[in-house]
Design an enzyme around this catalytic site. Structure first.
Site, PDB file in Angstrom:
ATOM      1  N   HIS A   1       0.855  -1.186   0.000  1.00 55.68           N
ATOM      2  CA  HIS A   1       0.000   0.000   0.000  1.00 55.68           C
ATOM      3  C   HIS A   1       0.893   1.239   0.000  1.00 55.68           C
ATOM      4  CE1 HIS A   1      -3.899   2.000   1.629  1.00 55.68           C
ATOM      5  NE2 HIS A   1      -3.147   2.897   1.037  1.00 55.68           N
TER       6      HIS A   1
ATOM      7  N   GLU B   1      -2.640  -1.517  -3.150  1.00 53.21           N
ATOM      8  CA  GLU B   1      -3.721  -0.723  -2.559  1.00 53.21           C
ATOM      9  C   GLU B   1      -3.351   0.755  -2.599  1.00 53.21           C
ATOM     10  OE1 GLU B   1      -5.016  -3.951   0.886  1.00 53.21           O
ATOM     11  OE2 GLU B   1      -3.924  -2.140   1.455  1.00 53.21           O
TER      12      GLU B   1
ATOM     13  N   HIS C   1      -7.913  -5.953   7.396  1.00 55.38           N
ATOM     14  CA  HIS C   1      -7.619  -4.939   8.399  1.00 55.38           C
ATOM     15  C   HIS C   1      -7.780  -5.530   9.798  1.00 55.38           C
ATOM     16  CE1 HIS C   1      -6.525  -0.703   8.971  1.00 55.38           C
ATOM     17  NE2 HIS C   1      -6.993  -0.918  10.180  1.00 55.38           N
TER      18      HIS C   1
END
Length: 247
Positions: free
Chosen positions: A43, A72, A200
């Site tokens: 990410h 991401e 997450h």
């Protein structure tokens, strides 16, 4: 089986805290692959506080033809310095999947998803470009999200359910309500024609319960807990334990 994609951001955080090249991102990726993971996630952010654009490029060459590569990020964050922007990185490296996340520089970590009813008009041309590049597109969504038909209409193929609230409730000893919300969200997304990812704060402690509750879960992206647990038991062992849970 649900695919495990290991997020390597925390490896980059540790490297960046000291400078230099250790711990090595490529070695970490290879270790995870050899342990059996099906994907690697990064990410990159404009402030480059963990994964950097050169990491994205290096990993792309390393992973091609071996495992899935998931990048991401916020597609609306402008280029800054060495960071060319998420879509520009996707043009360069052609990842398997791009997961679009509405985060900002001020966030320590991603903490909310898109509003599908209101955000899809802006997302439409970006999704189209990513699809033209051969990338699967996933949108980060909150538990309880509505409007999955809007995601389908612009060419989105998957959604990733934000599991932070579920993980917090699990830690507090009463995850029933949050789990039910995730289950309902997954069911409605699947009925609309979307595959479902999740991520997450998923961990060895809470993953099994979540996986059993959501039939057809396509992918989980796990980084923070997995890398933390690996400090005690080693990266290969920890990846294998996650895979056993997913089986």
């Amino acid at each position: 089986m649900t695919l495990l994609s290991v997020n390597l951001n925390k490896i980059a955080v540790l490297r960046n805290s000291r400078g230099g090249d250790e711990p090595d991102m490529s070695r970490a990726a290879i270790t995870c692959i050899e342990a059996g993971c099906g994907g690697i996630t990064v990410h990159p952010r404009p402030d480059m506080r963990h994964v950097r654009p050169d990491d994205v490029r290096t990993l792309a060459a390393l992973l091609r033809g071996r495992v899935e590569y998931n990048i991401e990020g916020n597609p609306f964050a402008p280029a800054r310095g060495a960071y060319p922007g998420l879509i520009a990185l996707a043009r360069e490296v052609r990842p398997t999947q791009v997961t679009l996340v509405p985060d900002s520089d001020g966030q320590i970590t991603s903490d909310h998803g898109f509003d599908l009813a209101n955000d899809t008009d802006q997302l439409r041309p970006l999704v189209a470009e990513l699809r033209d590049l051969g990338c699967r597109v996933s949108l980060f969504v909150d538990p309880g999200a509505q409007g999955f038909e809007h995601a389908i209409a612009i060419g989105v193929e998957r959604v990733e359910i934000y599991t932070g609230p579920y993980a917090q409730a699990f830690e507090e000893g009463d995850a029933g309500e949050q789990l039910a919300l995730c289950v309902d969200t997954a069911r409605r997304a699947q009925q609309a024609g979307l595959a479902v990812n999740a991520g997450h704060d998923l961990s060895q402690a809470n993953l099994g319960t979540f996986r059993v509750a959501i039939p057809g879960l396509a992918e989980v992206s796990i980084g923070h807990a997995l890398i933390g647990e690996a400090l005690y038991e080693g990266l290969s062992t920890t990846v294998r334990k996650y895979l056993q849970i997913l089986r």
